[in-house]
Design a protein around this motif. Structure first.
Motif, PDB file in Angstrom:
ATOM      1  N   PHE A   5       0.823  -1.210   0.000  1.00 29.22           N
ATOM      2  CA  PHE A   5       0.000   0.000   0.000  1.00 29.22           C
ATOM      3  C   PHE A   5       0.860   1.266   0.000  1.00 29.22           C
ATOM      4  O   PHE A   5       1.987   1.269   0.509  1.00 29.22           O
ATOM      5  CB  PHE A   5      -0.932  -0.003   1.221  1.00 29.22           C
ATOM      6  CG  PHE A   5      -1.889  -1.163   1.214  1.00 29.22           C
ATOM      7  CD1 PHE A   5      -3.025  -1.145   0.417  1.00 29.22           C
ATOM      8  CD2 PHE A   5      -1.627  -2.296   1.974  1.00 29.22           C
ATOM      9  CE1 PHE A   5      -3.893  -2.229   0.386  1.00 29.22           C
ATOM     10  CE2 PHE A   5      -2.497  -3.388   1.949  1.00 29.22           C
ATOM     11  CZ  PHE A   5      -3.640  -3.346   1.143  1.00 29.22           C
ATOM     12  N   CYS A   6       0.315   2.325  -0.553  1.00 26.41           N
ATOM     13  CA  CYS A   6       1.011   3.607  -0.652  1.00 26.41           C
ATOM     14  C   CYS A   6       1.180   4.227   0.736  1.00 26.41           C
ATOM     15  O   CYS A   6       0.211   4.343   1.495  1.00 26.41           O
ATOM     16  CB  CYS A   6       0.219   4.552  -1.559  1.00 26.41           C
ATOM     17  SG  CYS A   6       0.971   6.176  -1.703  1.00 26.41           S
ATOM     18  N   ALA A   7       2.423   4.627   1.053  1.00 28.72           N
ATOM     19  CA  ALA A   7       2.705   5.245   2.351  1.00 28.72           C
ATOM     20  C   ALA A   7       2.167   6.673   2.409  1.00 28.72           C
ATOM     21  O   ALA A   7       2.011   7.245   3.483  1.00 28.72           O
ATOM     22  CB  ALA A   7       4.207   5.236   2.613  1.00 28.72           C
ATOM     23  N   GLN A   8       1.862   7.279   1.246  1.00 24.12           N
ATOM     24  CA  GLN A   8       1.364   8.654   1.174  1.00 24.12           C
ATOM     25  C   GLN A   8      -0.158   8.710   1.334  1.00 24.12           C
ATOM     26  O   GLN A   8      -0.679   9.535   2.065  1.00 24.12           O
ATOM     27  CB  GLN A   8       1.714   9.266  -0.193  1.00 24.12           C
ATOM     28  CG  GLN A   8       3.188   9.349  -0.481  1.00 24.12           C
ATOM     29  CD  GLN A   8       3.833  10.512   0.227  1.00 24.12           C
ATOM     30  OE1 GLN A   8       4.306  10.371   1.353  1.00 24.12           O
ATOM     31  NE2 GLN A   8       3.851  11.659  -0.412  1.00 24.12           N
ATOM     32  N   CYS A   9      -0.877   7.822   0.586  1.00 28.45           N
ATOM     33  CA  CYS A   9      -2.348   7.935   0.548  1.00 28.45           C
ATOM     34  C   CYS A   9      -3.070   6.630   0.889  1.00 28.45           C
ATOM     35  O   CYS A   9      -4.294   6.617   0.998  1.00 28.45           O
ATOM     36  CB  CYS A   9      -2.805   8.450  -0.818  1.00 28.45           C
ATOM     37  SG  CYS A   9      -2.744   7.223  -2.138  1.00 28.45           S
ATOM     38  N   GLY A  10      -2.352   5.524   1.053  1.00 21.02           N
ATOM     39  CA  GLY A  10      -2.978   4.270   1.466  1.00 21.02           C
ATOM     40  C   GLY A  10      -3.574   3.448   0.336  1.00 21.02           C
ATOM     41  O   GLY A  10      -4.070   2.351   0.563  1.00 21.02           O
ATOM     42  N   ASN A  11      -3.512   3.953  -0.901  1.00 24.76           N
ATOM     43  CA  ASN A  11      -4.037   3.207  -2.053  1.00 24.76           C
ATOM     44  C   ASN A  11      -3.172   1.959  -2.301  1.00 24.76           C
ATOM     45  O   ASN A  11      -2.004   1.934  -1.945  1.00 24.76           O
ATOM     46  CB  ASN A  11      -3.992   4.116  -3.281  1.00 24.76           C
ATOM     47  CG  ASN A  11      -5.010   3.707  -4.342  1.00 24.76           C
ATOM     48  OD1 ASN A  11      -6.170   4.120  -4.276  1.00 24.76           O
ATOM     49  ND2 ASN A  11      -4.580   2.903  -5.285  1.00 24.76           N
ATOM     50  N   ALA A  12      -3.778   0.944  -2.949  1.00 23.15           N
ATOM     51  CA  ALA A  12      -2.997  -0.250  -3.305  1.00 23.15           C
ATOM     52  C   ALA A  12      -1.971   0.113  -4.384  1.00 23.15           C
ATOM     53  O   ALA A  12      -2.271   0.859  -5.312  1.00 23.15           O
ATOM     54  CB  ALA A  12      -3.924  -1.338  -3.823  1.00 23.15           C
ATOM     55  N   VAL A  26       4.256   1.361  -7.739  1.00 22.62           N
ATOM     56  CA  VAL A  26       3.826   2.738  -7.967  1.00 22.62           C
ATOM     57  C   VAL A  26       2.376   2.879  -7.509  1.00 22.62           C
ATOM     58  O   VAL A  26       1.577   1.959  -7.682  1.00 22.62           O
ATOM     59  CB  VAL A  26       3.935   3.090  -9.477  1.00 22.62           C
ATOM     60  CG1 VAL A  26       3.399   4.493  -9.749  1.00 22.62           C
ATOM     61  CG2 VAL A  26       5.378   2.973  -9.962  1.00 22.62           C
ATOM     62  N   CYS A  27       2.055   4.040  -6.920  1.00 18.06           N
ATOM     63  CA  CYS A  27       0.671   4.299  -6.518  1.00 18.06           C
ATOM     64  C   CYS A  27      -0.087   4.914  -7.693  1.00 18.06           C
ATOM     65  O   CYS A  27       0.264   6.006  -8.141  1.00 18.06           O
ATOM     66  CB  CYS A  27       0.643   5.241  -5.316  1.00 18.06           C
ATOM     67  SG  CYS A  27      -1.045   5.673  -4.834  1.00 18.06           S
ATOM     68  N   PRO A  28      -1.147   4.232  -8.187  1.00 12.53           N
ATOM     69  CA  PRO A  28      -1.892   4.776  -9.319  1.00 12.53           C
ATOM     70  C   PRO A  28      -2.702   6.022  -8.938  1.00 12.53           C
ATOM     71  O   PRO A  28      -3.069   6.808  -9.805  1.00 12.53           O
ATOM     72  CB  PRO A  28      -2.809   3.621  -9.735  1.00 12.53           C
ATOM     73  CG  PRO A  28      -2.912   2.746  -8.541  1.00 12.53           C
ATOM     74  CD  PRO A  28      -1.660   2.938  -7.735  1.00 12.53           C
ATOM     75  N   ALA A  29      -2.949   6.221  -7.637  1.00  9.96           N
ATOM     76  CA  ALA A  29      -3.759   7.360  -7.201  1.00  9.96           C
ATOM     77  C   ALA A  29      -2.947   8.649  -7.107  1.00  9.96           C
ATOM     78  O   ALA A  29      -3.353   9.693  -7.612  1.00  9.96           O
ATOM     79  CB  ALA A  29      -4.416   7.043  -5.856  1.00  9.96           C
ATOM     80  N   CYS A  30      -1.776   8.585  -6.454  1.00  8.28           N
ATOM     81  CA  CYS A  30      -1.015   9.828  -6.224  1.00  8.28           C
ATOM     82  C   CYS A  30       0.346   9.843  -6.913  1.00  8.28           C
ATOM     83  O   CYS A  30       1.042  10.852  -6.867  1.00  8.28           O
ATOM     84  CB  CYS A  30      -0.862  10.078  -4.729  1.00  8.28           C
ATOM     85  SG  CYS A  30       0.371   9.040  -3.924  1.00  8.28           S
ATOM     86  N   GLY A  31       0.715   8.744  -7.558  1.00  7.59           N
ATOM     87  CA  GLY A  31       1.967   8.755  -8.322  1.00  7.59           C
ATOM     88  C   GLY A  31       3.212   8.433  -7.507  1.00  7.59           C
ATOM     89  O   GLY A  31       4.328   8.450  -8.030  1.00  7.59           O
ATOM     90  N   TRP A  32       3.071   8.146  -6.220  1.00 11.56           N
ATOM     91  CA  TRP A  32       4.211   7.813  -5.350  1.00 11.56           C
ATOM     92  C   TRP A  32       4.946   6.595  -5.905  1.00 11.56           C
ATOM     93  O   TRP A  32       4.321   5.599  -6.266  1.00 11.56           O
ATOM     94  CB  TRP A  32       3.677   7.520  -3.941  1.00 11.56           C
ATOM     95  CG  TRP A  32       4.697   7.134  -2.932  1.00 11.56           C
ATOM     96  CD1 TRP A  32       4.929   5.882  -2.442  1.00 11.56           C
ATOM     97  CD2 TRP A  32       5.603   8.000  -2.252  1.00 11.56           C
ATOM     98  NE1 TRP A  32       5.930   5.920  -1.505  1.00 11.56           N
ATOM     99  CE2 TRP A  32       6.365   7.206  -1.372  1.00 11.56           C
ATOM    100  CE3 TRP A  32       5.855   9.379  -2.321  1.00 11.56           C
ATOM    101  CZ2 TRP A  32       7.354   7.748  -0.561  1.00 11.56           C
ATOM    102  CZ3 TRP A  32       6.837   9.914  -1.507  1.00 11.56           C
ATOM    103  CH2 TRP A  32       7.579   9.103  -0.634  1.00 11.56           C
ATOM    104  N   ILE A  33       6.263   6.688  -6.014  1.00 10.27           N
ATOM    105  CA  ILE A  33       7.080   5.566  -6.490  1.00 10.27           C
ATOM    106  C   ILE A  33       7.880   5.029  -5.300  1.00 10.27           C
ATOM    107  O   ILE A  33       8.483   5.810  -4.560  1.00 10.27           O
ATOM    108  CB  ILE A  33       8.068   6.011  -7.598  1.00 10.27           C
ATOM    109  CG1 ILE A  33       7.300   6.604  -8.787  1.00 10.27           C
ATOM    110  CG2 ILE A  33       8.939   4.827  -8.058  1.00 10.27           C
ATOM    111  CD1 ILE A  33       8.201   7.284  -9.818  1.00 10.27           C
TER     112      ILE A  33
HETATM  113 ZN   LIG Z   1      -0.684   7.109  -3.156  1.00  7.23          ZN
END
Ligand SMILES: [Zn+2]
Length: 176
Positions: A5-12, A26-33
């Motif tokens: 899960f994304c450490a920034q927004c929690g998305n898968a 990569v987070c598809p919601a916020c772009g976090w790599i």
């Molecule tokens: Zn995210």
């Protein structure tokens, strides 16, 4: 271990090819790599006056029931040297003085999907009595000749002890 899960927004997270052409989570919601970099562990081959080396009997996996050099992961506010001295004190009860860098090893645990870098120093025991630490069962001194490959938990430690032995042989020849 791959994060899910994304450490920034929690998305898968999804596995995607990113700018540098590597597949990364990569987070598809916020772009976090997520960049997965190996952690650094530090430790010592520490000897007392009679030349015997301190080893620790491991109480936890990996390597439960086998012996190893006192090593552990660096904390964020430490130098590598600090970490090596602290880990030795925590795992063996012994205070050491570092005598120089022995070497740097990369390691991979396929089954644990983990990897790391191990930095080992040559060291001299300057205080304390051997005792078990939090994740070790026993701390004990061994002569180099008493340490066999089979009793050691990690390939890096076998390799390091061999390298240490060769270095000592060279020094003995140099003096003699
Ligand atoms: Zn995210």
């Amino acid at each position: 271990m791959q994060p899910k899960f994304c450490a920034q927004c929690g998305n898968a997270l999804e596995a995607r090819v990113v700018q540098d052409h590597r597949v990364r989570p990569v987070c598809p919601a916020c772009g976090w790599i997520v960049y997965l970099n190996p952690p650094i562990a530090a430790g010592v081959i520490a000897t007392r006056a009679d030349g015997k080396i301190i080893l620790v009997l491991r109480g936890e996996n990996p390597g439960k029931g086998l012996w190893g050099l006192p090593t552990g992961f660096m904390e964020i506010d430490e130098t590598v040297e600090d970490a090596a001295r602290r880990e030795c004190l925590e795992e063996t009860g012994l205070t050491v003085e570092l005598e120089g860098l022995l070497g740097v090893w990369s390691y991979h645990h396929i089954e644990k999907q983990s990897a790391g870098v191990l930095v080992l120093y040559r060291a001299r025991v300057i205080g304390g009595e051997p005792r078990a630490g939090s994740d070790t069962v026993e701390a004990k001194f061994f002569a180099r000749a008493e340490i066999t490959d089979a009793m050691l938990a990690f390939e890096t430690h076998r390799d390091a002890l061999n390298q240490w032995g060769m270095l000592n042989d060279q020094c003995a020849k140099g003096i003699g």
